[in-house]
Design a protein around this motif. Structure first.
Motif, short mmCIF file in Angstrom:
data_model
loop_
_atom_site.label_atom_id
_atom_site.label_comp_id
_atom_site.label_asym_id
_atom_site.label_seq_id
_atom_site.Cartn_x
_atom_site.Cartn_y
_atom_site.Cartn_z
N GLY A 259 0.81 -1.20 0.00
CA GLY A 259 0.00 0.00 0.00
C GLY A 259 0.85 1.25 0.00
N LYS A 264 -5.75 6.36 1.53
CA LYS A 264 -6.71 5.51 2.21
C LYS A 264 -6.66 4.12 1.55
N LYS A 265 -7.12 3.14 2.30
CA LYS A 265 -7.00 1.74 1.87
C LYS A 265 -7.55 1.49 0.46
N LEU A 266 -8.77 1.97 0.17
CA LEU A 266 -9.36 1.68 -1.13
C LEU A 266 -8.62 2.38 -2.25
N GLU A 267 -8.16 3.61 -1.98
CA GLU A 267 -7.38 4.35 -2.97
C GLU A 267 -6.08 3.59 -3.25
N SER A 268 -5.46 3.19 -2.16
CA SER A 268 -4.19 2.49 -2.23
C SER A 268 -4.31 1.19 -3.05
N ASP A 269 -5.36 0.43 -2.78
CA ASP A 269 -5.55 -0.84 -3.51
C ASP A 269 -5.68 -0.60 -5.01
N LYS A 270 -6.39 0.46 -5.38
CA LYS A 270 -6.59 0.73 -6.81
C LYS A 270 -5.27 1.14 -7.47
N ASP A 273 -3.22 -1.95 -7.91
CA ASP A 273 -3.78 -2.74 -9.02
C ASP A 273 -3.31 -2.20 -10.35
#
Ligand SMILES: O=C(O)CCC(=O)C(=O)O
Ligand SMILES: [Fe+2]
Length: 356
Positions: A259, A264-270, A273
């Motif tokens: 990350g 933020k977690k969801l931003e980081s995941d994208k 990806d």
């Protein structure tokens, strides 16, 4: 992989195999690493700083054959075991510039390889293994993802989670199948340049979280051999400045990065990806090497990622890897990317022509 069966736990919800949480996994919970974490340190000055930029001593014997425009060079007519210190320094600079340099039919022994690599710094005793690494990977990162959290077959820079992550690695094949087991490298200079300017600016200020936790758990859970040091999470600049070439390189890899510290977690995941896709589709900044017994690759972990191409080859595959610790990664916002430098140099050349 002897105890593959022992770690299989089928999730009652999904029906998929899952890894037991470390807290409940006796092997992980009970492991006491024999060594403390490593402290940050200032390594000896990179040998590439001592090199003649034209590399005259090295090229007085070796012939340079570039494999692609962006990355990868074969040096012909040369035995690594015969290079003197001046030539070894020039080789370091060539590796900084070309990312990975290959050799065929080398007569190096493990003893000589270790001695040669000590010229480049302090040898890393891998946190999970012995003094040198024995490699025999048949793992497919897509397959292994189904039962372990660590994508061990994916692109990575060696032990990038260290506070002083490695500069150079050298891998020499002692046994190898006729076909299969190739290794691929991508240029992190090139990968950075392939982004849009807006995305570059976004990544420039971020820090990537590099972790050894997933590797640590996987090694204990599946492989049995105990990691030497406790797991570590380290924040490194998502874009780093290479201390020798002064070029920007992306410093994110799917093998160890989980990350971004500022997101933020969801931003980081994208973002992760997208970068995994970006790295895997970088065929203009990619080189694939077919090994044979006696082949050697030396690479710079600051400006390249690598992975073994998965497959079910016949026979044994065994290599010896030596690696040295490097400086603590940094980001200089005034540094330029490789494409920017090329443009600047070309425009200077044009001006030179006009003046002449
Ligand atoms: O076995 C290989 O080709 C490379 C494995 C690897 O990632 C390494 O030695 O660092
Ligand atoms: Fe590696």
């Amino acid at each position: 992989m002897a105890n593959l069966e022992a770690r299989k736990y089928i999730s009652p919800n999904s029906g998929f195999p899952v890894t037991l949480h470390p807290h409940f996994n006796e092997k992980i919970k009970n492991h006491v690493p024999p060594e403390p974490p490593r402290e940050p340190f200032t390594p000896p000055k990179d040998r590439a700083f001592f090199a003649d930029p034209e590399k005259k001593a090295l090229f007085s014997v070796a012939k340079q054959v570039d494999l692609t425009e962006s990355i990868g060079t074969v040096l012909e007519n040369v035995q690594l075991s015969q290079l003197d210190e001046t030539q070894l320094d020039e080789l370091a600079l060539l590796v900084n510039e070309r990312g990975v340099v290959f050799f065929r039919d080398q007569d190096l022994t493990t003893e000589k390889q270790v001695e040669l690599f000590q010229h480049y710094g302090i040898l890393d005793k891998h946190p999970a293994q012995k003094f040198v690494n024995i490699k025999g990977s048949r793992e497919d990162h897509r397959e292994i993802l189904s039962y372990t959290p660590w994508p061990s077959g994916d692109f990575h820079a060696d032990t990038s989670f260290e506070i002083n992550p490695p500069t150079y690695s050298l891998l020499r094949m002692e046994e190898h199948p006729e076909v299969g087991g190739d290794t691929a490298w991508v240029s992190q200079y090139g990968i950075y340049d392939a982004l849009s300017d807006a995305y570059k600016r976004f990544l420039d200020g971020l820090h990537a979280v590099h972790t050894s936790r997933l590797q640590y758990d996987t090694i204990l859970d599946l492989w049995g051999a105990g990691p030497n040091r406790p797991p570590i999470d380290t924040h490194h600049p998502a874009v780093r400045t290479h201390p020798v070439t002064k070029l920007k390189a992306l410093n994110v890899n799917p093998g160890f990065v989980t990350g971004f510290a500022e997101l933020k977690k969801l931003e980081s995941d994208k973002v992760l990806d997208f970068l995994a896709y970006h790295i895997h589709s970088a065929d203009d900044h990619y080189v694939r090497w077919k090994w044979a017994v006696g082949s050697v690759a030396m690479w710079d972990n600051r400006c390249t990622l690598h992975r073994v191409i998965p497959g079910t080859y016949k026979g044994e595959r065994r290599g010896i890897r030596t690696t040295v610790f490097g400086e603590i990664p940094y980001f200089d916002p005034t540094s330029e990317s490789r494409a920017e430098r090329k443009l600047r140099e070309e425009s200077q050349d044009d001006e030179g022509v006009l003046v002449a």
